[in-house]
Design a protein around this motif. Structure first.
Motif, PDB file in Angstrom:
ATOM      1  N   ILE A 157      -5.826  -3.887   1.893  1.00 23.95           N
ATOM      2  CA  ILE A 157      -5.066  -3.040   0.978  1.00 23.95           C
ATOM      3  C   ILE A 157      -5.894  -1.841   0.504  1.00 23.95           C
ATOM      4  O   ILE A 157      -5.414  -0.715   0.558  1.00 23.95           O
ATOM      5  CB  ILE A 157      -4.482  -3.860  -0.192  1.00 23.95           C
ATOM      6  N   PRO A 158      -7.155  -2.041   0.071  1.00 24.22           N
ATOM      7  CA  PRO A 158      -7.916  -0.865  -0.366  1.00 24.22           C
ATOM      8  C   PRO A 158      -8.009   0.213   0.711  1.00 24.22           C
ATOM      9  O   PRO A 158      -7.779   1.384   0.436  1.00 24.22           O
ATOM     10  CB  PRO A 158      -9.299  -1.432  -0.672  1.00 24.22           C
ATOM     11  N   LEU A 159      -8.300  -0.201   1.929  1.00 21.32           N
ATOM     12  CA  LEU A 159      -8.448   0.783   2.998  1.00 21.32           C
ATOM     13  C   LEU A 159      -7.117   1.461   3.295  1.00 21.32           C
ATOM     14  O   LEU A 159      -7.056   2.677   3.455  1.00 21.32           O
ATOM     15  CB  LEU A 159      -9.008   0.119   4.261  1.00 21.32           C
ATOM     16  N   VAL A 219      -4.591   1.872   1.256  1.00 21.02           N
ATOM     17  CA  VAL A 219      -4.254   2.789   0.161  1.00 21.02           C
ATOM     18  C   VAL A 219      -5.050   4.084   0.327  1.00 21.02           C
ATOM     19  O   VAL A 219      -4.509   5.184   0.202  1.00 21.02           O
ATOM     20  CB  VAL A 219      -4.543   2.150  -1.216  1.00 21.02           C
ATOM     21  N   TRP A 220      -6.328   3.942   0.649  1.00 19.39           N
ATOM     22  CA  TRP A 220      -7.169   5.131   0.811  1.00 19.39           C
ATOM     23  C   TRP A 220      -6.624   6.036   1.927  1.00 19.39           C
ATOM     24  O   TRP A 220      -6.415   7.234   1.747  1.00 19.39           O
ATOM     25  CB  TRP A 220      -8.611   4.717   1.101  1.00 19.39           C
ATOM     26  N   LEU A 232     -10.347  -0.332  -6.557  1.00 19.35           N
ATOM     27  CA  LEU A 232      -9.733  -0.832  -5.326  1.00 19.35           C
ATOM     28  C   LEU A 232     -10.741  -0.794  -4.184  1.00 19.35           C
ATOM     29  O   LEU A 232     -10.892  -1.750  -3.434  1.00 19.35           O
ATOM     30  CB  LEU A 232      -8.543   0.038  -4.945  1.00 19.35           C
ATOM     31  N   LEU A 233     -11.431   0.344  -4.097  1.00 21.67           N
ATOM     32  CA  LEU A 233     -12.383   0.495  -2.998  1.00 21.67           C
ATOM     33  C   LEU A 233     -13.531  -0.484  -3.088  1.00 21.67           C
ATOM     34  O   LEU A 233     -14.005  -0.994  -2.074  1.00 21.67           O
ATOM     35  CB  LEU A 233     -12.949   1.910  -2.996  1.00 21.67           C
ATOM     36  N   VAL A 241      -8.298  11.094   6.036  1.00 20.63           N
ATOM     37  CA  VAL A 241      -8.878   9.815   6.410  1.00 20.63           C
ATOM     38  C   VAL A 241     -10.006   9.421   5.467  1.00 20.63           C
ATOM     39  O   VAL A 241     -11.010  10.068   5.435  1.00 20.63           O
ATOM     40  CB  VAL A 241      -9.401   9.775   7.847  1.00 20.63           C
ATOM     41  N   ALA A 293       0.801  -1.220   0.000  1.00 22.00           N
ATOM     42  CA  ALA A 293       0.000   0.000   0.000  1.00 22.00           C
ATOM     43  C   ALA A 293       0.837   1.275   0.000  1.00 22.00           C
ATOM     44  O   ALA A 293       0.430   2.265  -0.594  1.00 22.00           O
ATOM     45  CB  ALA A 293      -0.953   0.003   1.199  1.00 22.00           C
TER      46      ALA A 293
END
Lengths: 265, 286
Positions: free
Chosen positions: A142-144, A146-147, A102-103, A265, A80
């Motif tokens: 990973i999505p979270l 990365v975000w 991704l999300l 965030v 990430a």
């Protein structure tokens, strides 16, 4: 002001009553749990805890959980951090779509992924290993991460990168010496969320393991139903599963406050 | 530049392909086949989808889930904002509050189920005792209203702290100068909240609403442990419904339900995201 504090204290009390009840139950003997209703154990017994610590099944499953959660946090961060850096620094064709894709993975129903996951990890000879669970949990982590990290990194001006390169920093040195310390709170927050999710997840962890990597959350579920429920034992195991989390929160508490404040965030 | 971006994104893409893309394709594939254990899958086009959309069981599960998710958002978001506003901003109590709020989030889902089972079980729990005292015969295992309501309260208990933490983070990023300016202008508490605080909380609230919406669809272990989806099917929420179908190896059916599930969640999230981003743009130009 007064009213505000009273309301807040009430909220925290309500928040902790169920947890208190579990701790309370964990120190009671099974007989007392079933026989009478007491707000405090009449005679405090450590029997439930002793049973957990002396049983290899419980001990191993605790260790298994810790292993795959750690692996997951490491993999999540390794993937990430550069990914988020790319999203925050370069707008390329399709980057928005890739980000949203991704999300969407975080939204995916864990339940239906069980069968494909099982097939996939069997094929890769990873079934019933810690790595399988760690990789599978990346689907959500990973999505979270990365975000969250993208939010933090976008908050750091690009000029810092450019100045560093003009000053003759190589990329790895810039990343390690300058950039990393700047995003450390963000990494703390991302790691916290990855840890949390991986630690609490049951469904996938359950379906990808049999014995070798069986996590504690699964051992807990097995205890229900068999030979009458041992409430005291379950409560004690529940209390023990909260402890690593509580430790993690304690250590990242400053990062959390700072990190939450800095990041988008 | 572009090549470099690809290089940086490579780990994400490789891992996500392995743990997201391949399984997703498999699920799509399931949804287009009749699958029975022991025989070859048979391609049936969209027949599974037709079956699902006509199935009253599916309608029930979907309605139940949507009602649940709406209630979750309607209660947790305002409650989260209110608690975040009431939290101390600095000092030792601020750290203590944050740590305390983090704890419910770190309890494994099935332990949450166990905590609440201990709490609500009719022979050993606190809730039945208290409600019994007031003359209400509470029974989580047998009453079709008590059961979903308990799951709902459990979810509010478990997840409001997440909304609080997000909002708290948002509040921290509002400079004091804004509040001072509002005070000088003589803005009321409500107006200060509406025109200073709320717009600044927009991005964390977007994340909060999206996370809670997505995750409310995922509620699985808690009803499984607390009520087993019952009594009847009153707590069989969507994930439980899908996994029951997958466990009984109706993979075609389960695959179709999953795709419909994913469609609903993505469409909601996308529309919500677009609307909120546009509102934000409108607000900023003012």
């Amino acid at each position: 002001m007064r009213k505000r504090h009273i309301a807040l204290i009430c909220y925290f009390v309500i928040l902790f009553i169920p947890i208190y009840w579990m701790i309370n139950t964990s120190f009671k003997s099974d007989a007392e749990i079933l026989r009478e209703f007491t707000m405090f154990p009449k005679e405090i017994t450590l029997k439930n805890y002793v049973e957990i610590f002396t049983s290899p099944v419980w001990r191993n499953s605790f260790i298994n959980s810790i292993i795959y959660v750690t692996m997951n946090v490491v993999i999540t961060l390794i993937a990430a951090i550069p990914g988020a850096y790319a999203f925050s620094r370069w707008k390329f064709r399709g980057s928005h779509h890739l980000f949203f894709w991704l999300l969407t993975n975080r939204m995916a129903p864990g339940a239906i992924f069980i069968v494909p996951f099982t097939e996939l990890y069997y094929t890769l000879h990873l079934y019933d290993t810690h790595l399988a669970v760690a990789l599978a949990h990346c689907l959500f982590n990973i999505p979270l991460a990365v975000w969250i990290l993208e939010g933090f990194m976008s908050g750091i001006p690009k000029e810092i990168d450019e100045t560093a390169f003009i000053d003759g920093y190589s990329f790895p040195r810039f990343f390690g010496k300058i950039f990393f310390p700047l995003v450390a709170p963000g990494i703390g927050v991302a790691a916290f969320f990855a840890f949390t999710f991986s630690w609490v997840e049951l469904l996938i962890a359950k379906s990808l393991t049999i014995t070798d990597a069986k996590p504690v959350v699964v051992t807990l579920t097995v205890g229900i139903g068999a030979e009458g429920v041992k409430w005291g034992l379950l409560a004690a195991a529940g209390v023990l599963t909260i402890i690593p989390g509580a430790l993690v929160v304690y250590f990242v508490r400053n990062y959390m406050a700072k990190g939450f404040a800095l990041g988008r965030v | 530049m572009n090549n470099r971006a690809v290089l940086f994104l490579l780990p994400v893409i490789v891992i996500m392909s392995l743990s997201a893309f391949i399984p997703l394709i498999t699920v799509v594939n399931y949804s287009l086949h009749y699958i029975f254990s022991g025989s070859m899958p048979q391609y049936v086009g969209l027949a599974n989808y037709v079956e699902v959309l006509r199935d009253p069981e599916f309608h029930d599960a979907l309605t139940r889930q949507l009602v649940f998710s709406t209630m979750v958002l309607a209660v947790e978001i305002p409650l989260g904002i209110m608690i975040a506003l009431a939290l101390p901003r600095k000092g030792i109590w601020a750290s203590i509050s944050l740590v305390l709020l983090g704890i419910p989030l770190l309890i494994p889902y099935n332990v949450v189920g166990i905590v609440w089972r201990l709490f609500t079980q009719s022979d050993i729990g606190v809730i039945p005792k208290i409600l019994g005292f007031f003359g209400y015969a509470y029974n989580v295992a047998l009453d079709p209203i008590d059961a979903p309501l308990t799951i709902f309260i459990l979810d509010v208990w478990h997840w409001t702290p997440l909304v609080v933490l997000l909002c708290y983070a948002g509040l921290q990023s509002i400079p004091d100068a804004y509040y001072q300016a509002a005070q000088i202008d003589g803005a009321s508490t409500w107006k200060t909240f509406r025109y200073v605080t709320l717009p600044k909380l927009r991005s964390v609230l977007i994340l909060g609403v999206l996370l809670r919406f997505m995750d409310s669809f995922k509620i699985y272990s808690e009803p499984l442990l607390l009520t087993g989806g019952g009594p009847g099917s009153s707590t069989t929420f969507f994930s439980l419904f899908v996994s029951r179908k997958a466990e009984s190896y109706e993979l075609g059916y389960a695959g179709s339900v999953s795709m419909i599930y994913l469609f609903i969640v993505i469409v909601f999230s996308f529309v919500f995201f677009q609307i909120m981003t546009n509102i934000g743009k409108g607000g900023q130009t003012k």
